[in-house]
Motif scaffolding. Structure first.
Motif, PDB file in Angstrom:
ATOM      1  N   GLY A 229       0.812  -1.213   0.000  1.00 40.14           N
ATOM      2  CA  GLY A 229       0.000   0.000   0.000  1.00 40.14           C
ATOM      3  C   GLY A 229       0.840   1.255   0.000  1.00 40.14           C
ATOM      4  N   LEU A 230       1.912   1.263   0.781  1.00 46.69           N
ATOM      5  CA  LEU A 230       2.784   2.429   0.846  1.00 46.69           C
ATOM      6  C   LEU A 230       3.580   2.582  -0.448  1.00 46.69           C
ATOM      7  N   GLN A 231       4.007   1.462  -1.032  1.00 47.72           N
ATOM      8  CA  GLN A 231       4.719   1.527  -2.309  1.00 47.72           C
ATOM      9  C   GLN A 231       3.806   2.075  -3.402  1.00 47.72           C
ATOM     10  N   ASP A 232       2.550   1.663  -3.364  1.00 48.48           N
ATOM     11  CA  ASP A 232       1.576   2.185  -4.325  1.00 48.48           C
ATOM     12  C   ASP A 232       1.402   3.688  -4.128  1.00 48.48           C
ATOM     13  N   TYR A 233       1.423   4.150  -2.872  1.00 43.44           N
ATOM     14  CA  TYR A 233       1.334   5.571  -2.569  1.00 43.44           C
ATOM     15  C   TYR A 233       2.507   6.325  -3.197  1.00 43.44           C
ATOM     16  N   PHE A 234       3.730   5.798  -3.003  1.00 42.52           N
ATOM     17  CA  PHE A 234       4.919   6.427  -3.590  1.00 42.52           C
ATOM     18  C   PHE A 234       4.790   6.508  -5.104  1.00 42.52           C
ATOM     19  N   ASN A 235       4.363   5.390  -5.720  1.00 42.89           N
ATOM     20  CA  ASN A 235       4.262   5.342  -7.182  1.00 42.89           C
ATOM     21  C   ASN A 235       3.244   6.343  -7.713  1.00 42.89           C
ATOM     22  N   LYS A 236       2.094   6.438  -7.048  1.00 45.06           N
ATOM     23  CA  LYS A 236       1.050   7.374  -7.485  1.00 45.06           C
ATOM     24  C   LYS A 236       1.527   8.816  -7.348  1.00 45.06           C
ATOM     25  N   ALA A 237       2.245   9.101  -6.267  1.00 48.15           N
ATOM     26  CA  ALA A 237       2.739  10.462  -6.058  1.00 48.15           C
ATOM     27  C   ALA A 237       3.726  10.859  -7.151  1.00 48.15           C
ATOM     28  N   ILE A 238       4.633   9.944  -7.512  1.00 46.96           N
ATOM     29  CA  ILE A 238       5.610  10.238  -8.554  1.00 46.96           C
ATOM     30  C   ILE A 238       4.923  10.429  -9.906  1.00 46.96           C
ATOM     31  N   ARG A 239       3.944   9.565 -10.222  1.00 47.27           N
ATOM     32  CA  ARG A 239       3.227   9.710 -11.499  1.00 47.27           C
ATOM     33  C   ARG A 239       2.495  11.047 -11.569  1.00 47.27           C
ATOM     34  N   ALA A 240       1.877  11.439 -10.465  1.00 45.37           N
ATOM     35  CA  ALA A 240       1.159  12.714 -10.445  1.00 45.37           C
ATOM     36  C   ALA A 240       2.118  13.881 -10.661  1.00 45.37           C
ATOM     37  N   MET A 241       3.296  13.819 -10.048  1.00 44.33           N
ATOM     38  CA  MET A 241       4.311  14.856 -10.227  1.00 44.33           C
ATOM     39  C   MET A 241       4.781  14.910 -11.671  1.00 44.33           C
ATOM     40  N   PRO A 252      -2.966  12.085   2.128  1.00 46.78           N
ATOM     41  CA  PRO A 252      -2.033  11.683   3.188  1.00 46.78           C
ATOM     42  C   PRO A 252      -2.402  10.319   3.763  1.00 46.78           C
ATOM     43  N   VAL A 253      -1.396   9.552   4.143  1.00 48.54           N
ATOM     44  CA  VAL A 253      -1.636   8.209   4.666  1.00 48.54           C
ATOM     45  C   VAL A 253      -1.087   8.110   6.091  1.00 48.54           C
ATOM     46  N   ALA A 254      -1.892   7.552   6.991  1.00 49.87           N
ATOM     47  CA  ALA A 254      -1.479   7.391   8.386  1.00 49.87           C
ATOM     48  C   ALA A 254      -0.675   6.104   8.542  1.00 49.87           C
ATOM     49  N   ILE A 255       0.393   6.178   9.331  1.00 46.75           N
ATOM     50  CA  ILE A 255       1.227   5.011   9.600  1.00 46.75           C
ATOM     51  C   ILE A 255       1.535   4.956  11.095  1.00 46.75           C
ATOM     52  N   THR A 256       1.924   3.762  11.539  1.00 48.06           N
ATOM     53  CA  THR A 256       2.400   3.598  12.917  1.00 48.06           C
ATOM     54  C   THR A 256       3.679   2.776  12.869  1.00 48.06           C
ATOM     55  N   THR A 257       4.728   3.300  13.476  1.00 47.34           N
ATOM     56  CA  THR A 257       6.017   2.625  13.447  1.00 47.34           C
ATOM     57  C   THR A 257       6.617   2.587  14.849  1.00 47.34           C
ATOM     58  N   SER A 258       7.542   1.691  15.030  1.00 44.58           N
ATOM     59  CA  SER A 258       8.323   1.638  16.256  1.00 44.58           C
ATOM     60  C   SER A 258       9.740   2.118  15.930  1.00 44.58           C
ATOM     61  N   PRO A 259      10.286   3.061  16.682  1.00 44.19           N
ATOM     62  CA  PRO A 259       9.843   3.571  17.988  1.00 44.19           C
ATOM     63  C   PRO A 259       9.073   4.885  17.920  1.00 44.19           C
ATOM     64  N   PHE A 260       8.630   5.321  16.723  1.00 44.17           N
ATOM     65  CA  PHE A 260       8.081   6.677  16.574  1.00 44.17           C
ATOM     66  C   PHE A 260       6.581   6.774  16.846  1.00 44.17           C
ATOM     67  N   GLY A 261       5.860   5.658  16.784  1.00 46.83           N
ATOM     68  CA  GLY A 261       4.419   5.695  17.022  1.00 46.83           C
ATOM     69  C   GLY A 261       3.652   6.168  15.792  1.00 46.83           C
ATOM     70  N   PRO A 262       2.464   6.744  15.985  1.00 41.40           N
ATOM     71  CA  PRO A 262       1.632   7.167  14.859  1.00 41.40           C
ATOM     72  C   PRO A 262       2.232   8.364  14.134  1.00 41.40           C
ATOM     73  N   GLY A 263       1.996   8.426  12.829  1.00 42.39           N
ATOM     74  CA  GLY A 263       2.507   9.536  12.028  1.00 42.39           C
ATOM     75  C   GLY A 263       1.732   9.650  10.735  1.00 42.39           C
ATOM     76  N   LEU A 264       2.124  10.593   9.908  1.00 41.63           N
ATOM     77  CA  LEU A 264       1.439  10.868   8.659  1.00 41.63           C
ATOM     78  C   LEU A 264       2.467  11.077   7.555  1.00 41.63           C
ATOM     79  N   ILE A 265       2.264  10.382   6.433  1.00 39.52           N
ATOM     80  CA  ILE A 265       3.120  10.591   5.261  1.00 39.52           C
ATOM     81  C   ILE A 265       2.311  11.353   4.222  1.00 39.52           C
ATOM     82  N   HIS A 266       2.860  12.441   3.727  1.00 35.18           N
ATOM     83  CA  HIS A 266       2.155  13.224   2.701  1.00 35.18           C
ATOM     84  C   HIS A 266       3.162  13.934   1.824  1.00 35.18           C
TER      85      HIS A 266
END
Length: 266
Positions: A229-241, A252-266
């Motif tokens: 899903g995240l790779q598809d997000y990267f690909n769509k963003a590059i195509r749009a650019m 924007p897509v919400a993610i949760t990682t360790s050790p950073f916790g919840p975040g947002l990629i946009h």
């Protein structure tokens, strides 16, 4: 509810990240698409004092009157000062219309302007002392149609407007050296060329990439992820650019990682 918006409108929003004068053009385009008077304004959180505004579809004299007197009396302000950035609210949620009709704000400012009775506001930016909002106003004769359209459009544009302002804030500094400011940001920032190659990674982003496994930089200097899903997000963003298709930019897509916790990629 989401609605389709032309690429030109989204393009203007992102152009405003490096040229604040473009926000006036954004207001003009929004006014075209909604037929509702649109304004972008700032207010003090504590005193409700108007800090300035621009607009389209309004009489300039009325905007001046708002700035110097009626802005302080705006009964919908209680909603605006409470909403978080990115949220869209409706005036009836702040004050029932029967109560609005008793106010000086309505009788001396809204009513003479073709009987404006409602509106929708989207919070673009805020600090502890002030906020900036984008508003579409609705006249009594067509509120039932116009108000839902304004709400849907502001909800669709909200992530783009907040991203543009975030970019603008990151680029602004007193020394004219944007890279120093980007480097000092606590947010992970990567600047990506239209080719998809990464041209800059600040310290926060480098720390994120090396401390998690959610994403990495491939040998071709592009972003990659094991998460489909995240790779598809990267690909769509590059195509749009690459296609200058701002309406094609993924949300924007919400993610949760360790050790950073919840975040947002946009």
């Amino acid at each position: 509810q989401q609605t389709e918006v032309p690429s030109k409108l989204v393009s203007l929003i992102y152009a405003a990240a490096t040229d604040n004068s473009k926000w006036q053009e954004v207001c003009y385009e929004l006014n075209k698409h909604t037929s509702a008077p649109v304004k972008m304004f700032g207010h003090s959180v504590r005193t409700y004092e108007s800090l300035g505004l621009i607009g389209a579809g309004w009489d300039p004299v009325e905007l001046d009157r708002y700035h110097h007197h009626f802005g302080d009396l705006n009964p919908w302000m209680q909603m605006d000062v409470a909403m978080p950035v990115g949220m869209v609210g409706v005036s009836d949620q702040a004050l029932p219309r029967e109560d609005l009709f008793k106010t000086e704000f309505y009788n001396d400012w809204l009513r003479p302007q073709e009987n404006i009775v409602a509106g929708s506001a989207m919070i673009c930016y805020r600090t502890n002392d002030k906020f900036v909002a984008m508003v579409g106003a609705c006249r009594a004769r067509d509120t039932d149609k116009t108000l839902p359209d304004v709400v849907a459009l502001l909800e669709t544009l909200s992530p783009h407007i907040t991203q543009s302002i975030a970019i603008s804030s990151a680029l602004q500094n007193g020394n004219g050296s944007s890279m120093q400011h980007l480097e000092a940001s606590r947010h992970g920032i990567l600047l990506v060329h239209r080719s998809g190659r990464i041209g800059y990674v600040n310290t926060a982003a480098e720390h994120f990439l090396t401390s998690t496994s959610i994403a990495s930089i491939n040998p071709g200097n592009g972003l990659r992820s094991k998460d489909e899903g995240l790779q598809d997000y990267f690909n769509k963003a590059i195509r749009a650019m690459q296609n200058a298709d701002f309406s094609g930019l993924p949300k924007p897509v919400a993610i949760t990682t360790s050790p950073f916790g919840p975040g947002l990629i946009h």
